[in-house]
Design a protein around this motif. Structure first.
Motif, short mmCIF file in Angstrom:
data_model
loop_
_atom_site.label_atom_id
_atom_site.label_comp_id
_atom_site.label_asym_id
_atom_site.label_seq_id
_atom_site.Cartn_x
_atom_site.Cartn_y
_atom_site.Cartn_z
N LEU A 1 0.84 -1.20 0.00
CA LEU A 1 0.00 0.00 0.00
C LEU A 1 0.87 1.25 0.00
O LEU A 1 0.57 2.23 -0.69
CB LEU A 1 -0.92 -0.01 1.22
N TYR A 2 1.94 1.20 0.77
CA TYR A 2 2.86 2.34 0.85
C TYR A 2 3.49 2.64 -0.51
O TYR A 2 3.54 3.78 -0.97
CB TYR A 2 3.96 2.05 1.88
N GLY B 1 0.08 3.88 10.86
CA GLY B 1 1.45 4.27 10.51
C GLY B 1 1.65 4.49 9.03
O GLY B 1 2.27 5.46 8.60
N CYS B 2 1.12 3.57 8.23
CA CYS B 2 1.21 3.70 6.77
C CYS B 2 0.43 4.91 6.29
O CYS B 2 0.90 5.67 5.43
CB CYS B 2 0.69 2.42 6.12
N THR C 1 2.35 7.94 4.25
CA THR C 1 2.03 8.21 2.85
C THR C 1 1.37 9.58 2.67
O THR C 1 1.67 10.29 1.72
CB THR C 1 1.11 7.12 2.27
N ASN C 2 0.52 9.95 3.60
CA ASN C 2 -0.12 11.26 3.48
C ASN C 2 0.88 12.40 3.68
O ASN C 2 0.74 13.45 3.04
CB ASN C 2 -1.29 11.37 4.45
N THR D 1 3.52 16.73 1.02
CA THR D 1 4.78 17.45 0.82
C THR D 1 5.09 17.58 -0.67
O THR D 1 5.45 18.66 -1.14
CB THR D 1 5.94 16.73 1.53
N ALA D 2 4.94 16.48 -1.40
CA ALA D 2 5.20 16.52 -2.84
C ALA D 2 4.27 17.48 -3.56
O ALA D 2 4.66 18.13 -4.54
CB ALA D 2 5.08 15.12 -3.43
N ALA D 3 3.04 17.60 -3.07
CA ALA D 3 2.05 18.45 -3.73
C ALA D 3 2.21 19.92 -3.39
O ALA D 3 2.04 20.79 -4.26
CB ALA D 3 0.64 17.99 -3.35
#
Length: 216
Positions: A46-47, A104-105, A109-110, A115-117
């Motif tokens: 999923l990660y 945790g996942c 991931t969020n 951050t990327a966005a």
């Protein structure tokens, strides 16, 4: 010193906690309970799907077509690894979980996706770096000290391998080149992002070891 040397030194206490975590110590000894490994592999699948999106998103902010291609290649590799998990580990260990992301996942991931966005390219690269670098370091450490035979040998070999090492070196080089051109303010934000992602790396391992579930 390279900028990434400063990153590593600042985050070293976090890395040491990851290295000493029972999940990795027991994997190294070959005694990790299979249910914890299965939980980890499911969460990792999923990660990786979300990590690939974050990599591709960050790449669109690159100043050069070469770095855009580098990040698209990173994203492609993450998707390939995710597919391999399904085609090998999911069948070998009969993994059929459908519970979605553990806390945790979800948190990790969020953080990477947001951050990327919404952050700069420099900060995004720093946030994405721990997944490359810490995994390589852990893979090398376990490979060098593992019990043999080890039931988790295929996983160990994948992260201690030369192909993954080449990707890590490329990511480190990009991060250093960006830091060389960045202001102190930007470098401080890069450090902050790297440290946060490193903490979330620890959270991910810990989540798998505890078979973490949502409490509500």
């Amino acid at each position: 010193m390279k900028f990434t040397d400063h990153l590593w030194n600042e985050a070293l206490p976090i890395y040491n906690k990851i290295q000493d975590h029972p999940f990795n110590q027991e994997m190294m000894a070959g005694t990790l309970p299979v249910e914890k490994f299965k939980f980890y592999i499911y969460q990792d699948s999923l990660y990786l799907a979300e990590f690939a999106k974050a990599l591709a998103t960050a790449g669109t902010k690159a100043a050069t077509s070469k770095e855009l291609l580098d990040f698209l290649q990173f994203a492609q590799n993450a998707i390939i690894v995710e597919r391999i998990l399904h085609e090998s580990y999911f069948k070998e260990y009969v993994i059929d979980f459908d519970g979605g992301k553990a806390p945790g996942c979800f948190a990790y991931t969020n953080y990477l996706l947001s951050t990327a966005a919404f952050e700069s390219y420099e900060v995004s690269v720093a946030a994405l770096l721990p997944c490359f670098w810490i995994y390589k370091k852990i893979g090398d450490y376990i490979y060098a000290n593992q019990a043999s035979p080890n039931p988790y040998q295929n996983w160990i070999d994948a992260y201690a391998g030369e192909e993954f090492a080449a990707s890590v070196e490329k990511a480190l080089s990009i991060c250093n080149n960006l830091a060389d051109q960045a202001s102190k303010t930007v470098k401080d934000k890069m450090m902050e992002a790297y440290l946060m992602a490193s903490k979330l790396e620890y959270v991910f391992w810990d989540s798998a070891y505890k078979l973490e579930k949502w409490s509500v």
